[in-house]
Design an enzyme around this catalytic site. Structure first.
Site, mmCIF file in Angstrom:
data_model
loop_
_atom_site.group_PDB
_atom_site.id
_atom_site.type_symbol
_atom_site.label_atom_id
_atom_site.label_comp_id
_atom_site.label_asym_id
_atom_site.label_seq_id
_atom_site.Cartn_x
_atom_site.Cartn_y
_atom_site.Cartn_z
ATOM 1 N N CYS A 1 0.832 -1.218 0.000
ATOM 2 C CA CYS A 1 0.000 0.000 0.000
ATOM 3 C C CYS A 1 0.857 1.254 0.000
ATOM 4 O O CYS A 1 1.863 1.319 0.704
ATOM 5 C CB CYS A 1 -0.852 0.087 1.260
ATOM 6 S SG CYS A 1 -2.002 -1.231 1.445
ATOM 7 N N ARG B 1 -12.128 1.029 -6.908
ATOM 8 C CA ARG B 1 -11.675 0.730 -5.533
ATOM 9 C C ARG B 1 -11.205 2.019 -4.856
ATOM 10 O O ARG B 1 -11.134 2.122 -3.656
ATOM 11 C CB ARG B 1 -10.471 -0.220 -5.606
ATOM 12 C CG ARG B 1 -10.682 -1.539 -4.951
ATOM 13 C CD ARG B 1 -9.397 -2.333 -4.871
ATOM 14 N NE ARG B 1 -9.358 -3.006 -3.601
ATOM 15 C CZ ARG B 1 -8.603 -2.642 -2.589
ATOM 16 N NH1 ARG B 1 -7.780 -1.636 -2.703
ATOM 17 N NH2 ARG B 1 -8.671 -3.291 -1.449
#
Ligand code: XMP
Length: 488
Positions: A316, A415
């Site tokens: 991430c 997303r």
């Protein structure tokens, strides 16, 4: 104490993550074989292993989902693909361990006996259901019906030797009913017959649980979970495809980086009306987001859990790209408080950021019911993708669903927030190949169980009373190997 810790986290005084905290040892009055790591989501779903593999295209496709469920956890199939591929994946998982054989080997009564004998001896089949030209069952022919005499085998017909009095069962019978019937009549095969027509076959062999810890549905099939977008499909064709998928998926994971958004919350509400399956929504990161979902969204009971953690994942970059995030430990503590305040039956999944097995007990101590990881599983044999070699080491690719590589397909663009479409929020890299999933799960199970033994918690609920505290920077250094001359 973890309760104390939760309240502290909830006041936003300190945003802590796994390495910031340590559990303290507790009194232990039980042995290793008595540790219970099973868990539940809602009233319906029980798991012998409280671990999920992430809905990512380099982590969970059919092979991973099947193995995760066989070993007692859950693999969440990703959504970076077409509905057609998703349908193929969910079907595959659902059919992987069905105790009902749909494609039954049959023969007609007038066929020569040697043909039946050849089938049974050369194709690994132990019995044939005998059906007429209208698919009506008229008998069953097993190895025991093959005559001893070679002559009879050459001349005879199936109808002369088959067992005519067929013991059968109705469609949709449960595993238990089938087992009872097989035992009562001391038989090994049970054709499923509806109005005289053959609908399937149940065998004793397929009913035996080879994987006793497997996560199964009421009919003994593997539990199947799938990630989907929160956007309601815009075409009627897409709606019907989703409904087809719905026949095989037990749980839908609404899969976005930040679920605390009006559009996504409303889109999910409509999807809940459309689909039969249960729902898990995420990710969220704060008490307020959980409070909003639990009190303001009017979601039906098919919402069974919240998934939490933003920006902690090993691939991430959301926190550094946007300055916003909620590390998984902190998010779990916050959302656990809201769940305790508003709906104690709601499940909680701590997602991402797990680096070591010892991080698992910490997540359960602050209120998780299950944990989810991509990092632990991307390098296993069961993850999708090819094995590569770098400097003599075997590696596989692991990519964030917000990485530019994953976004080229367009399926996962939603997303992330619309504004961030062009800004990657994840990376793609190699991870070491770690071999079969089973050995990775063993390591995680051991870390978790040993942590529970040290903390004095016999089950995961007891883990919530374990003492936990924030550790100093020097303490963190000391907690790892130190002052050695080697590679550490
Ligand atoms: P681990 O630590 O297991 O984390 O690698 C997996 C979880 O990370 C989330 N995820 C992302 N988050 N950018 C993000 O900020 C991404 O590209 C990305 N891809 C996955 C997801 O929740 C997953 O389960």
């Amino acid at each position: 104490m973890s309760d104390y810790f939760r309240k502290k986290a909830h006041t936003n005084e300190l945003i802590t993550t796994f390495d910031d905290v340590l559990l303290l040892p507790g009194y232990t009055s039980f042995g290793p074989s008595e540790v219970d790591i099973s868990t539940k989501l809602g009233e319906k779903y029980k798991f012998n292993l409280p671990i999920m593999s992430a809905a990512m295209d380099t982590v969970t496709e059919e092979e991973m989902a099947i193995k995760m469920a066989l070993f007692g956890g859950l693999g969440v199939l990703h959504r970076n693909c077409s509905f057609e591929k998703q349908l193929k994946m969910v079907r595959h998982v659902k059919r992987a361990r069905s105790f009902v054989i749909e494609d039954v080997a049959t023969i007609t009564p007038d066929e020569p006996l040697y043909k039946a004998k050849d089938f049974l001896e050369n194709y690994g089949i132990s019995g044939l259901v005998v059906v007429d030209e209208n698919n009506k069952v008229c008998g069953i022919f097993t190895k025991r019906d093959i005559p001893y005499s070679e002559e009879e085998c050459k001349k005879g017909h199936v109808k002369d030797f088959m067992t005519r009095d067929v013991i059968s069962i109705k469609p949709n019978a449960s595993r238990k009913e089938a087992l009872e019937m097989l035992f009562k009549h001391r038989i090994e095969k049970l054709p499923i017959i509806d109005n005289g027509n053959l609908r399937g076959l149940i065998t004793k062999k397929d009913l035996k649980p080879e994987f006793p810890l497997a996560t199964i549905d009421e009919e003994g099939r593997l539990l199947c979970a799938l990630a989907i977008s929160p956007k309601y499909p815009t075409s009627s064709e897409a709606v019907s495809k989703l409904k087809e998928i719905d026949q095989y998926s037990d749980i839908f994971f609404i899969d976005v980086a930040d679920f605390y958004k009006k559009d996504d919350i409303e889109g999910t509400r409509k999807l809940m009306d459309l689909l039969e399956g249960d729902f898990i929504v995420g990710n969220i990161g704060t008490y307020e987001a959980a409070e909003f979902i639990l009190t303001k969204c009017d979601y039906p009971e098919k919402l069974i859990a919240l998934k939490v953690g933003m920006g902690s994942g090993s691939i991430c970059t959301t926190s550094i790209q946007t300055g916003v995030g909620a590390p998984t430990l902190f998010a779990t503590a916050e959302v656990a408080d809201a769940i305790a305040d508003y709906n104690p039956k709601m499940g909680l999944i701590a997602d991402g950021g797990f680096k070591n097995p010892g991080d698992l007990p910490k997540a359960f101590a602050v209120g998780a019911d299950m944990i989810m990881s991509g990092h632990f599983f991307a390098g296993t044999t069961e993850s999708p993708g090819y094995l590569d070699t770098i400097q003599g080491r075997k590696v596989k690719i692991y990519r964030g669903m917000g990485s530019k590589e994953a976004r080229t397909t367009n399926y996962v663009l939603d997303r992330y927030s619309v504004e961030a479409k062009m800004l990657p929020e994840g990376v793609s890299d190699y991870v070491p190949f770690t071999g079969p999933l089973e050995s990775m799960l063993e390591t995680l199970k051991e870390g978790l169980a040993n942590g529970m033994i040290y903390a004095g918690a016999q089950n995961l609920l007891n883990m919530r009373t374990a003492k936990m505290g924030v550790i100093s920077a020097i303490g963190q250094t000391e907690a790892r190997p130190h002052d050695l001359l080697g590679k550490y």
